[in-house]
Design an enzyme around this catalytic site. Sequence first.
Site, PDB file in Angstrom:
ATOM      1  N   HIS A   1       0.821  -1.208   0.000  1.00  0.00           N
ATOM      2  CA  HIS A   1       0.000   0.000   0.000  1.00  0.00           C
ATOM      3  C   HIS A   1       0.856   1.260   0.000  1.00  0.00           C
ATOM      4  O   HIS A   1       0.411   2.317  -0.425  1.00  0.00           O
ATOM      5  CB  HIS A   1      -1.003  -0.037   1.152  1.00  0.00           C
ATOM      6  CG  HIS A   1      -2.100  -1.007   0.885  1.00  0.00           C
ATOM      7  ND1 HIS A   1      -2.053  -2.306   1.311  1.00  0.00           N
ATOM      8  CD2 HIS A   1      -3.235  -0.890   0.151  1.00  0.00           C
ATOM      9  CE1 HIS A   1      -3.132  -2.933   0.880  1.00  0.00           C
ATOM     10  NE2 HIS A   1      -3.873  -2.102   0.180  1.00  0.00           N
TER      11      HIS A   1
ATOM     12  N   ARG B   1     -10.750   4.088  -0.700  1.00  0.00           N
ATOM     13  CA  ARG B   1     -10.165   3.250   0.356  1.00  0.00           C
ATOM     14  C   ARG B   1     -10.366   3.956   1.696  1.00  0.00           C
ATOM     15  O   ARG B   1      -9.483   4.663   2.187  1.00  0.00           O
ATOM     16  CB  ARG B   1      -8.672   3.040   0.123  1.00  0.00           C
ATOM     17  CG  ARG B   1      -8.307   2.156  -1.049  1.00  0.00           C
ATOM     18  CD  ARG B   1      -6.795   1.935  -1.121  1.00  0.00           C
ATOM     19  NE  ARG B   1      -6.419   0.868  -1.999  1.00  0.00           N
ATOM     20  CZ  ARG B   1      -6.049   1.022  -3.280  1.00  0.00           C
ATOM     21  NH1 ARG B   1      -6.010   2.221  -3.825  1.00  0.00           N
ATOM     22  NH2 ARG B   1      -5.711  -0.025  -4.007  1.00  0.00           N
TER      23      ARG B   1
ATOM     24  N   ARG C   1     -15.621   1.796  -0.249  1.00  0.00           N
ATOM     25  CA  ARG C   1     -15.269   0.468   0.256  1.00  0.00           C
ATOM     26  C   ARG C   1     -15.200   0.520   1.774  1.00  0.00           C
ATOM     27  O   ARG C   1     -14.650   1.464   2.340  1.00  0.00           O
ATOM     28  CB  ARG C   1     -13.928   0.034  -0.323  1.00  0.00           C
ATOM     29  CG  ARG C   1     -13.531  -1.340   0.169  1.00  0.00           C
ATOM     30  CD  ARG C   1     -12.280  -1.818  -0.501  1.00  0.00           C
ATOM     31  NE  ARG C   1     -11.095  -1.169   0.055  1.00  0.00           N
ATOM     32  CZ  ARG C   1      -9.865  -1.437  -0.342  1.00  0.00           C
ATOM     33  NH1 ARG C   1      -9.654  -2.311  -1.313  1.00  0.00           N
ATOM     34  NH2 ARG C   1      -8.831  -0.830   0.197  1.00  0.00           N
TER      35      ARG C   1
ATOM     36  N   GLU D   1     -11.156 -10.505  -4.922  1.00  0.00           N
ATOM     37  CA  GLU D   1      -9.700 -10.413  -4.777  1.00  0.00           C
ATOM     38  C   GLU D   1      -9.090 -11.650  -4.130  1.00  0.00           C
ATOM     39  O   GLU D   1      -7.924 -11.654  -3.759  1.00  0.00           O
ATOM     40  CB  GLU D   1      -9.297  -9.128  -4.043  1.00  0.00           C
ATOM     41  CG  GLU D   1     -10.082  -8.805  -2.801  1.00  0.00           C
ATOM     42  CD  GLU D   1      -9.712  -7.458  -2.186  1.00  0.00           C
ATOM     43  OE1 GLU D   1      -8.775  -6.796  -2.641  1.00  0.00           O
ATOM     44  OE2 GLU D   1     -10.378  -7.079  -1.210  1.00  0.00           O
TER      45      GLU D   1
ATOM     46  N   ASN E   1      -4.626  -6.456  -6.974  1.00  0.00           N
ATOM     47  CA  ASN E   1      -3.462  -6.365  -6.079  1.00  0.00           C
ATOM     48  C   ASN E   1      -3.442  -7.562  -5.140  1.00  0.00           C
ATOM     49  O   ASN E   1      -2.394  -8.156  -4.893  1.00  0.00           O
ATOM     50  CB  ASN E   1      -3.512  -5.075  -5.250  1.00  0.00           C
ATOM     51  CG  ASN E   1      -3.630  -3.851  -6.133  1.00  0.00           C
ATOM     52  OD1 ASN E   1      -3.317  -3.913  -7.300  1.00  0.00           O
ATOM     53  ND2 ASN E   1      -4.098  -2.755  -5.572  1.00  0.00           N
ATOM     54  N   ASP E   2      -4.603  -7.888  -4.619  1.00  0.00           N
ATOM     55  CA  ASP E   2      -4.680  -9.059  -3.745  1.00  0.00           C
ATOM     56  C   ASP E   2      -4.861 -10.354  -4.528  1.00  0.00           C
ATOM     57  O   ASP E   2      -4.319 -11.384  -4.162  1.00  0.00           O
ATOM     58  CB  ASP E   2      -5.818  -8.891  -2.728  1.00  0.00           C
ATOM     59  CG  ASP E   2      -5.361  -8.060  -1.543  1.00  0.00           C
ATOM     60  OD1 ASP E   2      -4.278  -8.348  -1.016  1.00  0.00           O
ATOM     61  OD2 ASP E   2      -6.066  -7.106  -1.182  1.00  0.00           O
TER      62      ASP E   2
ATOM     63  N   ARG F   1       2.581  -9.500  -1.542  1.00  0.00           N
ATOM     64  CA  ARG F   1       2.673  -8.305  -2.383  1.00  0.00           C
ATOM     65  C   ARG F   1       3.656  -7.275  -1.869  1.00  0.00           C
ATOM     66  O   ARG F   1       4.049  -6.366  -2.590  1.00  0.00           O
ATOM     67  CB  ARG F   1       1.277  -7.677  -2.559  1.00  0.00           C
ATOM     68  CG  ARG F   1       0.630  -7.276  -1.277  1.00  0.00           C
ATOM     69  CD  ARG F   1      -0.857  -6.990  -1.452  1.00  0.00           C
ATOM     70  NE  ARG F   1      -1.131  -5.604  -1.791  1.00  0.00           N
ATOM     71  CZ  ARG F   1      -2.344  -5.060  -1.805  1.00  0.00           C
ATOM     72  NH1 ARG F   1      -3.409  -5.794  -1.528  1.00  0.00           N
ATOM     73  NH2 ARG F   1      -2.521  -3.805  -2.101  1.00  0.00           N
TER      74      ARG F   1
ATOM     75  N   CYS G   1     -10.458  -2.479  -9.986  1.00  0.00           N
ATOM     76  CA  CYS G   1      -9.855  -1.315  -9.318  1.00  0.00           C
ATOM     77  C   CYS G   1      -8.434  -1.608  -8.837  1.00  0.00           C
ATOM     78  O   CYS G   1      -7.822  -0.776  -8.181  1.00  0.00           O
ATOM     79  CB  CYS G   1     -10.737  -0.836  -8.161  1.00  0.00           C
ATOM     80  SG  CYS G   1     -10.998  -2.093  -6.907  1.00  0.00           S
TER      81      CYS G   1
HETATM   82  C1  PEP Z   1      -6.779  -4.802  -4.580  1.00  0.00           C
HETATM   83  O1  PEP Z   1      -6.495  -5.693  -3.789  1.00  0.00           O
HETATM   84  O2  PEP Z   1      -6.598  -4.875  -5.809  1.00  0.00           O
HETATM   85  C2  PEP Z   1      -7.371  -3.544  -4.085  1.00  0.00           C
HETATM   86  C3  PEP Z   1      -7.819  -2.620  -4.903  1.00  0.00           C
HETATM   87  O3  PEP Z   1      -7.378  -3.355  -2.741  1.00  0.00           O
HETATM   88  P1  PEP Z   1      -6.102  -2.910  -1.898  1.00  0.00           P
HETATM   89  O4  PEP Z   1      -4.985  -2.599  -2.854  1.00  0.00           O
HETATM   90  O5  PEP Z   1      -6.465  -1.731  -1.081  1.00  0.00           O
HETATM   91  O6  PEP Z   1      -5.801  -4.130  -1.083  1.00  0.00           O
HETATM   92 MG    MG Z   2      -7.229  -5.569  -1.765  1.00  0.00          MG
END
Ligand code: PEP
Ligand code: MG
Length: 580
Positions: free
Chosen positions: A191, A298, A334, A433, A456-457, A467, A504
């Site tokens: 993040h 977020r 979210r 995710e 991302n997840d 990650r 997203c």
């Molecule tokens: C993701 O996991 O792609 C996402 C948008 O959420 P975050 O990056 O905040 O975990």
């Molecule tokens: Mg996520």
Amino acid sequence: MQRLQGIAVSPGVAIAEAAVFGNEGFRISRRFLSRESVNTEIDRLDQAIAAAAKELDTNRQRVAEQLGDDYAAIFSAHLQMLLDPKLHNELEQMIRDRHYSPEYSVSRAMRRYAKVFLSLEGDTMAERANDIFDIEKRLLRHLLGERREGPTQLTSEVLILAHNLTPSETANLNPDFVKGFVTEVGGPGSHTAIVAEALNIPAVVGVGSFLTEVSGGETVIVDGDNGLVILQPDEETIARYRHEVDEQLSLAAKLETFRDLPSDTKDGVHVTMLGNIELPSEVKQCLDRGAEGIGLYRTEFLFLTREVQPDEEDHYQAYHEVLQATGGAPVVMRTLDLGADKIPNFPLPDDERNPFLGLRSTRLALKHVDMFRTQLRAMLRASVEGPMRIMFPLITNLIELRRAKMVLSDAMEDLDEEGIPFSRDIQVGMMVEVPSAVVMMDHFVEEVDFFSIGTNDLIQYALAVDRSNKDVASLYTGSDPSILRLIKMAIDTANQHDRPISMCGQMCGNPIYTMVLLGLGLRTFSVVPAAIPEIKRVCRSVTIPQCEELAARALSLESARDVRTALRDEIIRILPDQPV
Ligand code: PEP
Ligand code: MG
């Protein structure tokens, strides 16, 4: 000149003075002294050494009385190092001959000593290096006194070089002063990396240990496109990078022209472009770049940018501000996604060995139901002010989703009883995710109004790669054919059941993936504001059949490397000046 390779997480180039936040945790600048002030500054150094020595001696005595001489020995050793005449001579010489400030002299000398110890094998040597950092920190504290600046209290333009920056520290950086940053640790999907992109400052993470190689005040180049950090750059390199900065500015100016144009493809298929935000203040950047709304807010950053836990009113004010700023454009809010690398200001279990697999996100919210309900109440109250939707993150099974929806229903009932208005037909969605959510999509379609794919997840859980870990960063990629197949499954299932689906995750803000995502059927992109014009330009330059052909080809390939090459070749063929 020294080149260091790290992980590129936020594009662009920055050239500025380094502010090193290593062990000290505060900034040392390379200040030069006037000839007249040399003696005064040496006096200041002597006073700081005397004060630090006194402090160490007091500690030594106290520990000796309470725990015995063996435990006090560490302070005696520090005292001996601090009062070593060789060290004093060296510092005095730097101040007298080179006109360095005492702070810069201390930082430089101590870093050199620490580096020697770190280069020797063995734990004892590493401990000696730590001892030196400890003495450095103590001396700097006395030298800087009240003038200490943390990474969030800067007053001039710098590049931050740090061991680590947490997402909340990063969110609190002031982009007017912080031109970029480099960290020793950190991975591509952390993040911290995401916030760097949101702030639109070049960043490189996961460089490994390098802070002993550089002192605050030196000129450093951060090349966020190639994951490079250049220490002590020569004139020619600085000139080359300055030229690159100019070119980037002219590409950015060219992209400006896309702001008011739709994102539709060349063959007229409509694509919706939305923005991702962490804080209400970012809405403007999204709209300025032509976003049609907010696809991911977020909200957990409300917890990460303040000392105390937000109450219902704090939540409400933030949501109200976002809806005011969007002025009628849709917003997906979210619910809390705290935990793992987003550490909240309330205690989490401290023995979690795999925090990304532990108590995070909706799981954490369901453990702290009061806090969750507080947030949902505030969201519902704000829902009368504009078209907003509520989205639950990290849903792994149906029971979890139903429990989250139950808390939402409870909050609605409470508001009803209190006669507080809210939008009754508010749409409720979930993030996709976790691979289990993709596999079970045909059940989830019955329970939610919309989906958003969080790559991302999804990448981290599908490929079993943390990650935020630099050591496995090369495995963390959306180009893996398994990721493309998961995305296809999710989009196909949502389409079959007429459920809107967007994406997203950072993947859809990266132009290398735009064509393949369009080919897989994605029609709603929610991206970091800085990426909006670039992604729009790609959408407007391609046709859906071209994208479908590329997606079919990519899905049949066997490795991430092959996919990446195919995607890169295709985009370069269509837009030769597109940096990928
Ligand atoms: C993701 O996991 O792609 C996402 C948008 O959420 P975050 O990056 O905040 O975990
Ligand atoms: Mg996520």
